[in-house]
Structures are given as C-alpha cells and as structure tokens.
Design a protein around this motif. Structure first.
Motif, PDB file in Angstrom:
ATOM      1  N   HIS A 179       8.414 -18.751 -17.006  1.00 29.59           N
ATOM      2  CA  HIS A 179       8.223 -18.546 -18.438  1.00 29.59           C
ATOM      3  C   HIS A 179       6.783 -18.841 -18.812  1.00 29.59           C
ATOM      4  O   HIS A 179       6.174 -19.748 -18.260  1.00 29.59           O
ATOM      5  N   ILE A 180       6.286 -18.109 -19.793  1.00 26.45           N
ATOM      6  CA  ILE A 180       5.002 -18.508 -20.362  1.00 26.45           C
ATOM      7  C   ILE A 180       5.167 -18.663 -21.867  1.00 26.45           C
ATOM      8  O   ILE A 180       5.814 -17.846 -22.524  1.00 26.45           O
ATOM      9  N   VAL A 181       4.625 -19.772 -22.374  1.00 27.51           N
ATOM     10  CA  VAL A 181       4.650 -20.008 -23.811  1.00 27.51           C
ATOM     11  C   VAL A 181       3.219 -19.830 -24.319  1.00 27.51           C
ATOM     12  O   VAL A 181       2.311 -20.560 -23.901  1.00 27.51           O
ATOM     13  N   ALA A 206      18.882 -24.678 -18.957  1.00 24.70           N
ATOM     14  CA  ALA A 206      18.880 -24.848 -17.504  1.00 24.70           C
ATOM     15  C   ALA A 206      19.633 -26.110 -17.090  1.00 24.70           C
ATOM     16  O   ALA A 206      19.745 -26.387 -15.902  1.00 24.70           O
ATOM     17  N   LYS A 207      20.106 -26.871 -18.082  1.00 20.28           N
ATOM     18  CA  LYS A 207      20.755 -28.167 -17.813  1.00 20.28           C
ATOM     19  C   LYS A 207      19.862 -29.018 -16.898  1.00 20.28           C
ATOM     20  O   LYS A 207      20.315 -29.609 -15.914  1.00 20.28           O
ATOM     21  N   ILE A 258      12.522 -23.835 -12.011  1.00 16.32           N
ATOM     22  CA  ILE A 258      11.958 -23.117 -13.151  1.00 16.32           C
ATOM     23  C   ILE A 258      10.504 -23.511 -13.343  1.00 16.32           C
ATOM     24  O   ILE A 258      10.167 -24.694 -13.260  1.00 16.32           O
ATOM     25  N   HIS A 259       9.665 -22.525 -13.582  1.00 11.67           N
ATOM     26  CA  HIS A 259       8.249 -22.807 -13.854  1.00 11.67           C
ATOM     27  C   HIS A 259       7.947 -22.379 -15.290  1.00 11.67           C
ATOM     28  O   HIS A 259       8.197 -21.233 -15.659  1.00 11.67           O
ATOM     29  N   ILE A 285      12.470 -28.580 -13.290  1.00 13.08           N
ATOM     30  CA  ILE A 285      11.506 -27.773 -14.019  1.00 13.08           C
ATOM     31  C   ILE A 285      10.093 -28.261 -13.715  1.00 13.08           C
ATOM     32  O   ILE A 285       9.850 -29.468 -13.673  1.00 13.08           O
ATOM     33  N   GLY A 286       9.197 -27.322 -13.509  1.00 10.99           N
ATOM     34  CA  GLY A 286       7.784 -27.660 -13.382  1.00 10.99           C
ATOM     35  C   GLY A 286       7.027 -27.065 -14.555  1.00 10.99           C
ATOM     36  O   GLY A 286       7.193 -25.882 -14.851  1.00 10.99           O
TER      37      GLY A 286
END
Ligand code: SF4
Lengths: 226, 462
Positions: B288-290, B102-103, B232-233, B199-200
């Motif tokens: 995204h979920i990790v 996402a830079k 981005i979350h 990013i959050g």
C-alpha cells in the motif's frame, strides 16, 4: 462529500495556475535525459572496460567490500569454498541459478537453495547468502541486485554475509547505464525489488562513528569472473 | 507571543549555553565534513550537477498533477494499492484500517519522517499495536521517548554512555562503551522482530512516475528487511516526492548521499514496484502507499517558495547551519529541523505561531550553498519574515516601520538622532534595554564612534 483524491488534485491544479520560474541555474542545462546531460559533471565511471574495473576496485575497497577476481567459473567455485572454510560457515543459502549451483555444490557445509522453499526463520540462521546480480556500477561501487537475480528480497540482506558472484561483463560505468539496462531488460515487468548495494550494511548513529553490519550483512564479497 | 515561540526561546537559550553539548555536536559533524568534501571532489562539476538535480525536481513539482497521476496509475498496474490523505488524521485512519483488516499485531517501521509528521506511532500504540522503530537512531529515540534530533541523524546528540544505560534499562544488556557492541545489541534485538511482524511501514525518498516504483534510501538494511519479511508493506509519502523518470535517480541518489552523509551512495537504494510477483519466493502479499497532502498544496500555491517542495531531505542544510549547531535539533519543536524546517513549518502549521523560526537564522546562506537541489533557503526565511509582517504586523512592526520611515526621509533628523544616540550610549549600556535583555546578557555593546559614518565619509582623505 468529495473524496480525498479529487480534493488533492483540485488543490494541486489550483495551486499550479500560477507558474513558478525555472530555478536559477549556473548553466543553461537544457532538459534532456538527466543522466546524459549530467554525465560530464558526475563522478567518473570510466570510458573503457578496464578503466571502469579500476574505478570499481578502488570504490569497493573504500566501501570495505571485498573484490575477488577470478579467471573462470572453476576458480570462482574454489574461491567461495575457501572463503567458506576460512570463515567456518555452517549453513549457506544460495539463489538457484546456473552460475551458483556449482558454487554451492563445491561447499562442504550445509547448503540450501533458498528460493525453492522460502523460510525466513531458516534464512535468518544462515551464515551467508550467495546471489548473482543485475549489474555492477563502477562509478559508485554499487551492486544492483533484484528479486529476480537474488532469490527474492531477503537472501541478499538477511544472512550475516553476502557473496555476489558475477561476470566481469556485468560491470557498467555509471548509475544511469545500470538503470537503463534494468529497464531494457525488464520493460514494464520490473522485478518487485531492485536494490543498489553499496558496501556492507553500516550505521553511524552512535556518535557518528562508523560501524559495519547494522541490520544487513557485515561482510560483502564480490567474486568477479573473467 | 505564541506558545511555540516561548518554548523555542527558552530551549534555544539553554542549549546555546551548554558548551559541552555544542562541542559534542561539532565533533560528531567533523567526520561528515571531511567525507563530504572527499566525495564532492569526485564530482567533475558539483555545481552543474546541482543544476541537473534541481531541474529534475523542478519539472516534477511544477507538473505535479500529471506526474502524480502517472505514478499512481503505474503503481496500481504493478499491483499496489493507492490511498490519498488530505491531512494527518486521514493518513492515520487509513493505516489503522489496513492494520485492523489484516488483524495485525506487531508492526515494524523503518525510518519515515512523514510518520513523525502525522504522529503515527502514538495512534498505532493507542490502538493496541506493538510498534518498533528499526533504524538504530530511531530505535534509540523511541526508547528515550524523544523526537528525532536531526531528521537524518536522529540521535546524534546522545553520548554512548547514555545509550548503554538505555539498553541496560530496557533490554537488560551489560553496559559497554563500544559503539560497535551497542550496534550489535540492537541488531540482535531487532532481528526476530522483523521475522515476527505482520506489517512493515516505510517512508519513500522518491516516487518514480515512469515505472510506478518507490525508492528508499538507507544505510542499515532495516528498511529492506521491513519491506521483505512482513506480510504487508505500507509506504507513507508526501505527494511532492515524485520524479518523472527512473533516469532522474542517476543524479539524485548519489547527490543525496554525498550532500547528506558524505557517502558516494548510501548503502542500500532500493526500488519497490508492488507486492511479491508471481514466481517470486518472498516479499509482502500486499503493498500500500499512502500519499499525504497535509498542507503541501499550500506551499505549492506559493510560487515564490514552491521550490521548498524540491527538498530531498538530505539534511545538508542542518549540518552546516550555525543556528542548528548551537541550539540543537530539539529546540525547534518541529518534525523537520534546521533551515528547511524553518522555511516549511510556517506553511505547514501556520505562519502566526511559527514565524519565530524565520528569525532563527544568521542569513549566512550556508544552507543555500549546501543544498543539492538549490533551494533558496535563506531568502525564503526572509520571505516568511516579510509575509508575517504583512499578514499580521505586531505593534512593534507598525510603530518601528512608521518611525523609521519618518526619520529616514529627513536626513537632519537622522543625523540628530545619531548624535544623541552616540552621546547617550554609555548611559544606555547601564540601563536594561527593552527587547535586548537576552542578547545583552552574553554580549557587550561596542563603544560609539566619535563621528557618524556620514561625517567620516565626508572628511575622508581619499
Ligand atoms: S533543503 Fe536542501 S539541503 Fe536541506 S534537507 Fe532539503 S535538500 Fe537537503
């Protein structure tokens, strides 16, 4: 090399080959719909509309949220206008909704329909955000907003004050009913955000002393029509 | 003795001797007890509500493979991206890759204990990203360069003067002793950071299989801002956080708040089901979920202690634990402090190095009583003690157990031993006893009774 997903699933399946006993329960709580089974044990949400409203207003007061009851739409417009002038709001953002457009045009300060042209910097500079909601949970004093009813995710949390305008018929007794209602309304097309708001934003992180307005709104008003 | 044990014993002794700090912690928890009891009283039957909560978690954890499959399928259908991490290193690598692609430059985080578990901030900072914790307590701990003291109340041990000094040093603000003003300083400082972050990163309290939503519980609104403003979350969660139905939250959300913080509900309980949808005006473009294992499956494989995976991280067991209140949260040296931390850390990081935490309990059972999902915490501490003795008994374990076994089978020997012990106790009190050094410093041995219990029993006139 096997990938992480299949490895983790293999580990889980292996682990679950040995069954664990059911927890030792005080009751023979038979599995069913959790909210229905647990309803008689949870805090009361009221059996009638009046009882629910009474519980709601008590809960909101304890949460330091302000309930303003008005008979009709015109009175709601007036109530919000009075609030705006007494608090000296300069800029107010609102969600583009039929219930709210008249409210916004009743204000003498700068207003902005925030979901038409989203600009987070501009939103950050607003004194108040006005939204509708999905439902209101009497049992807990919680207001369910969603990205669909509240002009997205930020409008109900970024401005310093949050005003919700809702119909009294939107009050439901308990959390289970609110969740069921959201599911019935949206099916598998849920709004990307649903948030139960229970009072103004708060923190107790410093010496466990309650401070309102941590990151979200410092004040929360619920204008209930009808 | 393992290093972690040596550090624990040293820190615990220092903290337990610090009467001021202990009084401060007790005072800080005072309001919690009052509010918790007030809220619990609103439940028409708290004990049965605990049954329902316990059952909701039990049924998900014991069907974990199916429930996770369902959750991830629905999460993807909602437009999210699922990542799997076997361990901490994999989870860090996944998040770094997303940030790189996402830079990104600036990252804002809301409270996420799982990220403490994988030491995410260190990794992100080393890779050159600016990372800011937005939860007030976590923000303060980040400035202090210290791990959270309590996984729900991260800086409950820090006095306001120290926070004021900290803010003056790092943010250049004027000193103040008002918690309100201190909170406002952080509020003002962090607001622009949400707006600027790319990013959050958040945690997740529950993963709802039925709908593919994640549920995040918080009071401050920082998690909501973290999931609203950046492009981005990323949510990071242990695999055990799943529940079957959206409806299960009708019990779990209020009980989490009441048990953990004495509230009817926390201020914000938010469900996210994907990135910004068509027609929505804000929200992230990517979600995204990790999903992290990191030895959770090892705990799952132990049916006796599997219920430790039911934990909803409310923190109630810490708040009532006499050990926690005396030694404080930092002494544990673990991501999860208090009774639940003492139960699961040996599974997550190795029983050999962490079994000493099984002894960090008075076995009073206050934790088990407090737990909203009925985890049998204090018995699990005993189970860990037993397992450790089985797995790698120390010399003391072996000698003592053999000796005890030998003596207890011979009543005459037991009686003789007791007689000798009673006679020599005054002498023993003067000698430095092995294994009892630390204990004896702060305690006196009681006087020996003139007769053994068995003699007293025999001669009683009832
Ligand atoms: S073990 Fe129980 S009491 Fe302790 S944090 Fe977890 S859910 Fe709460």
């Amino acid at each position: 090399m096997s990938d992480a997903r299949s490895d983790i699933f293999a580990r889980i399946r292996e682990a679950l080959k040995v069954k664990a006993p059911k927890p030792h329960l005080k009751t023979d709580a038979n599995p069913g719909k959790t909210s229905e089974v647990a309803k008689p044990w949870l805090p009361d949400g009221g059996e009638t509309a009046d009882a629910s409203l009474a519980i709601l207003s008590e809960q909101l007061a304890k949460l330091k949220a302000v309930l303003i009851r008005v008979p009709d739409q015109a009175a709601a417009v007036k109530a919000v206008a009075e609030l705006a002038s007494s608090k000296n709001w300069k800029k107010v953002a609102y969600h583009g909704h039929d219930l709210l457009r008249p409210v916004a045009s009743g204000l003498s300060c700068e207003t902005w329909e925030a979901d038409a042209t989203f600009d987070k910097q501009r939103l950050e500079g607003c004194d108040a955000g006005i939204t509708t909601c999905e439902s209101i949970v009497a049992q807990l004093g919680a207001i369910l907003v969603s990205s669909a009813t509240s002009g997205g995710r930020a409008l109900s949390v970024l401005p310093h004050v949050h005003v919700v305008v809702a119909e009294a018929s939107q009050v439901v007794p308990d959390l289970g009913s609110a969740l069921a209602l959201a599911k019935a309304r949206h099916g598998d097309q849920m709004p990307s955000m649903l948030s139960f708001i229970t009072g103004p934003s708060r923190t107790g992180d410093i010496e466990r002393i309650l401070v309102l307005g941590a990151h979200g709104p410092k004040e929360l008003y619920l204008v209930l029509v009808g | 003795m393992s290093d972690s044990k040596a550090i624990f014993l040293k820190d615990a002794a220092v903290n337990a001797a610090d009467g001021d700090q202990r009084a401060f912690i007790r005072k800080a928890l005072g309001g919690y007890y009052t509010n918790r009891d007030l809220q619990k009283a609103r439940y028409r039957d708290w004990e049965r509500a605990r049954d329902a909560a316990s059952l909701a978690k039990w049924s998900a954890v014991n069907d974990l493979a199916n429930v996770l499959e369902k959750f991830t399928a629905n999460f993807e259908r909602n437009g999210g991206v699922v990542h799997w991490a076997r361990d901490a290193a994999e989870a860090r690598a996944i998040i770094l890759k997303i940030a790189e692609d996402a830079k990104a430059k600036a990252i804002v985080k809301s409270k996420c204990m799982t990220s403490e578990e994988i030491h995410l901030n260190d990794a992100l900072e080393k890779a050159g990203y600016g990372v800011v914790e937005s939860d007030l307590g976590e923000f303060i701990q980040q400035l202090r360069g210290e791990a959270p003291y309590h996984f729900v109340f991260p800086c409950m041990h820090v006095k306001r003067e120290a926070i004021s000094e900290l803010f003056t040093k790092h943010l250049g603000t004027a000193p103040t002793d008002s918690p309100e003003e201190l909170t406002m300083i952080a509020r003002r400082h962090l607001r622009q950071l949400y707006v600027d972050a790319d990013i959050g990163i958040t945690g997740a309290n529950f993963l709802v299989a039925e709908t593919g939503q994640i549920s995040i519980t918080e009071n401050e609104g920082n998690a909501r801002l973290t999931a609203a403003l950046p492009r981005i979350h990323i949510a990071l969660s242990g695999i055990e956080k799943v529940v079957n139905k959206l409806d299960d939250l009708s019990v779990l959300l209020p009980m989490l708040a009441t048990a953990g913080a004495g509230q009817p509900m926390t201020c914000y309980n938010t469900l996210y089901s994907g990135p910004r949808k068509k027609g929505e005006c804000d929200g992230p473009e990517e979600f995204h979920i990790v999903l992290l294992d990191n030895a959770r499956t090892r705990l799952l494989a132990d049916p006796e202690q599997r219920d430790a995976l039911h934990c909803i991280r409310c923190g109630a067991c810490l708040n009532v634990c006499p050990i926690f209140k005396n030694i404080g949260g930092l002494a544990y040296g673990t991501t999860y402090q208090g009774p639940i931390g003492s139960v699961i850390t040996p599974h997550l990081r190795g029983l050999k190095q962490w079994n000493h935490l099984s002894g960090a309990s008075s076995l009073c059972g206050a934790c088990t009583d407090a737990c909203p999902v009925r985890i049998d915490l204090h018995h699990h501490l005993l189970h860990n003690r037993r397992n450790a003795a089985k797995e790698s008994p120390t010399l003391f374990d072996r000698v003592f157990h053999h000796g005890f076994n030998f003596v207890i089978k011979r009543p005459w020997l037991f009686a003789t031993g007791g007689r000798i012990f009673r006679a020599t106790l005054p002498l023993l009190q003067k000698l430095p006893l092995p294994y009892m050094g630390a204990g004896m410093k702060t305690r006196d041995l009681p006087k020996a009774p003139s007769q053994s219990f068995r003699d007293q029993w025999k001669h009683q006139n009832v």
